[in-house]
Write an enzyme that holds these catalytic residues in place. Structure first.
Site, short mmCIF file in Angstrom:
data_model
loop_
_atom_site.label_atom_id
_atom_site.label_comp_id
_atom_site.label_asym_id
_atom_site.label_seq_id
_atom_site.Cartn_x
_atom_site.Cartn_y
_atom_site.Cartn_z
N ASN A 46 9.47 4.65 3.34
CA ASN A 46 9.27 4.10 4.67
C ASN A 46 10.56 3.46 5.16
OD1 ASN A 46 6.06 3.79 5.26
ND2 ASN A 46 6.45 3.71 3.07
N HIS A 77 4.56 4.50 12.71
CA HIS A 77 4.81 4.44 11.27
C HIS A 77 5.83 5.52 10.92
CE1 HIS A 77 3.33 3.96 6.97
NE2 HIS A 77 3.78 5.20 6.89
N HIS A 89 8.98 7.14 8.30
CA HIS A 89 9.68 7.20 7.02
C HIS A 89 11.13 7.53 7.30
CE1 HIS A 89 6.21 7.26 4.06
NE2 HIS A 89 5.63 7.16 5.23
N ARG A 120 0.83 -1.21 0.00
CA ARG A 120 0.00 0.00 0.00
C ARG A 120 0.87 1.27 0.00
NH1 ARG A 120 -0.94 4.99 2.18
NH2 ARG A 120 -0.26 4.13 4.20
N ASP A 121 1.51 1.56 1.11
CA ASP A 121 2.25 2.82 1.18
C ASP A 121 3.43 2.82 0.22
OD1 ASP A 121 2.63 5.38 2.09
OD2 ASP A 121 3.63 4.82 3.95
N CYS A 143 9.14 9.63 -2.30
CA CYS A 143 8.36 10.61 -3.04
C CYS A 143 8.70 10.52 -4.53
CB CYS A 143 8.66 12.01 -2.53
SG CYS A 143 7.86 13.30 -3.48
#
Lengths: 303, 303
Positions: free
Chosen positions: B252, B210, B212, B19-20, B243
């Site tokens: 992440n 969570h 990054h 997902r991320d 990004c």
């Protein structure tokens, strides 16, 4: 458990980019090195590992050690150091006017023999002679233990091998002592335990640590070191220092990332973050390829 | 201060790569996603964030959420979750058979409005409806606070904004609560303080974090979280999630690097490191570019 809050003792970062960072790169000109030192000096850093006095055949990128050393008087406020691996290097370093000499001893026998054709014991015994040479010239000696946690040949290093070198370094009159994660495998638990053990064995010895970010845990290990009371940390501008045979491999922990983390934690480094990011950009320009600094890509959070 | 030693409670890592990690990549086929899930399942990971039910226009890479959800029965031992940003997404998620739904609320008003056209307050009020929808379908809801530390528009987030969402999440009957460093600016000191504050405000709420690695401190923040008692950590295979507009920007924290660090510290993750490195290689193949995992380049230390 908690991490240090604002007001804890400041950390002193030693910039090792010009030595550990550039040593594995294609040689760059003396002028470019001086440009990098100038950019680093502008960050406010107080200690820079400028070069090493080793075999120019083994490390062609640092073959200009004497020439570089002759220029360092331009920055009188910075303590420059040079790394040596033996008596000959120590003599060259003091002859070149270096006042701080780092003498490396590898805790792993295989690594020691591969790099210096000496056993760990033989290299340790030489500390006395290095100290004598450097002290006679009015300088100071830092003993750095390479492969303090793991060796590429022998696997995990018995912590007692490190502690015995620490004891010998102290007995021989060395001024400071550091432990280095030469191959970038250390993690916070083992970092904290070795630091504690060194402190128990030799007491306050200005302990320094040197980490690589080869497996991503470099800053986490630096954090653990600070949590365990270490105040002297090595770092390399832009994260220079990766392995030339592993494209994309990261190098030392990046100075600007360490500064970002510590300053955001309220731990003063004396280094200006913006200037540190600019210095990393200069480093990237000089080596001519992308350097492994996430912060250089992303920028400070205030932007 | 010390870091956890062997024997501390195990950490549960949620893999968020599908997902991320993939959401900002060029869309990859459903078959490739299933291949990635298969590689991840082989690592022993017990929780995977599979997709999100959001606007396919906004996130084309996850437009196949329903199709992917229909395939997840192939891995009955894994708890799959899906992220939603509103009521419509929650309805889609449960209709697609998802049993664990993550509802995101941004603590920063500007970020909340930019992403969901709702204020933080409006988004928080919707927690109750999301919980009702998901609970009626027999599922569970995790409320995730985005921009928990910093916002790209508003700067540092007032911790009290996070704590009020935590209180509301608990009152509305959410099953779990997480805080996310959406833009990768958090550092260990602020991480530890917010975790402590959440615990003081709402007690044991299965807190997850969570991070990054945008500025290099991701694993250090993860370490701080574990030191402050957190046992649920998100990570992304290969460090996917950078990004798309910043080439080379890290994403992440990388699952395999987190596993390396924690396991080397004696903290069990239930994830096999070799399989995790293999999964990262699959991720790299699928996205078609180098992923920001130092460990993937360097390999485990035992090699």
């Amino acid at each position: 458990m908690s991490v240090p809050e604002a007001g804890v003792p400041a950390v002193s970062i030693r910039e090792v980019g010009p030595r550990d960072g550039l040593q594995i790169e294609d040689p760059v000109s003396l002028a470019e090195k001086l440009r990098l030192v100038e950019a680093l000096a502008a960050t406010g850093v107080s200690r820079i590992e400028a070069t090493s006095f080793v075999s120019p055949r083994a490390v062609p990128a640092l073959a200009d050690a004497e020439l570089l050393a002759a220029e360092l008087h331009q920055w009188p406020g910075i303590e420059f150091s040079a790394l040596v691996a033996g008596i000959g290097g120590a003599k060259r370093a003091v002859a070149a006017g270096m006042k701080t000499v780092e003498y490396v001893v590898s805790a792993s026998n295989s690594h020691s023999e591969a790099n210096t054709r000496s056993t760990t014991e033989q290299a340790t015994e030489r500390i006395g002679e290095v100290v004598r040479i450097v002290h006679e010239a009015g300088g100071r000696v830092e003993v750095i233990v390479a492969t303090a946690w793991d060796c590429p040949f022998d696997g995990p290093t018995d912590p007692d091998r490190v502690l015995r070198i620490a004891e010998q370094a102290k007995e021989f009159g060395a001024d400071q002592f550091s432990i280095a994660d030469t191959i970038g495998t250390a993690t916070p638990g083992r970092v904290g335990r070795l630091i504690d053990a060194v402190g128990e064995r030799v007491g306050d010895f200005g302990l320094g640590v040197h980490f690589h970010n080869t497996r991503g845990a470099g800053l986490a290990s630096a954090l653990a070191a600070v949590q365990h009371g270490v105040r002297n940390l090595d770092a390399s501008t832009g994260g220079l220092g990766g392995c030339p045979f592993a494209p994309g491999a990261s190098g030392n922990i990046a100075t600007e990332e360490l500064v970002y983390m510590l300053e955001d934690m309220g731990i003063a480094t004396g280094i200006d973050l913006d200037a540190s990011i600019r210095a990393a950009a200069v480093a990237e320009e000089i080596v001519g390829h992308t350097v492994p600094s996430n912060l250089l890509r992303a920028g400070d959070r205030k932007r």
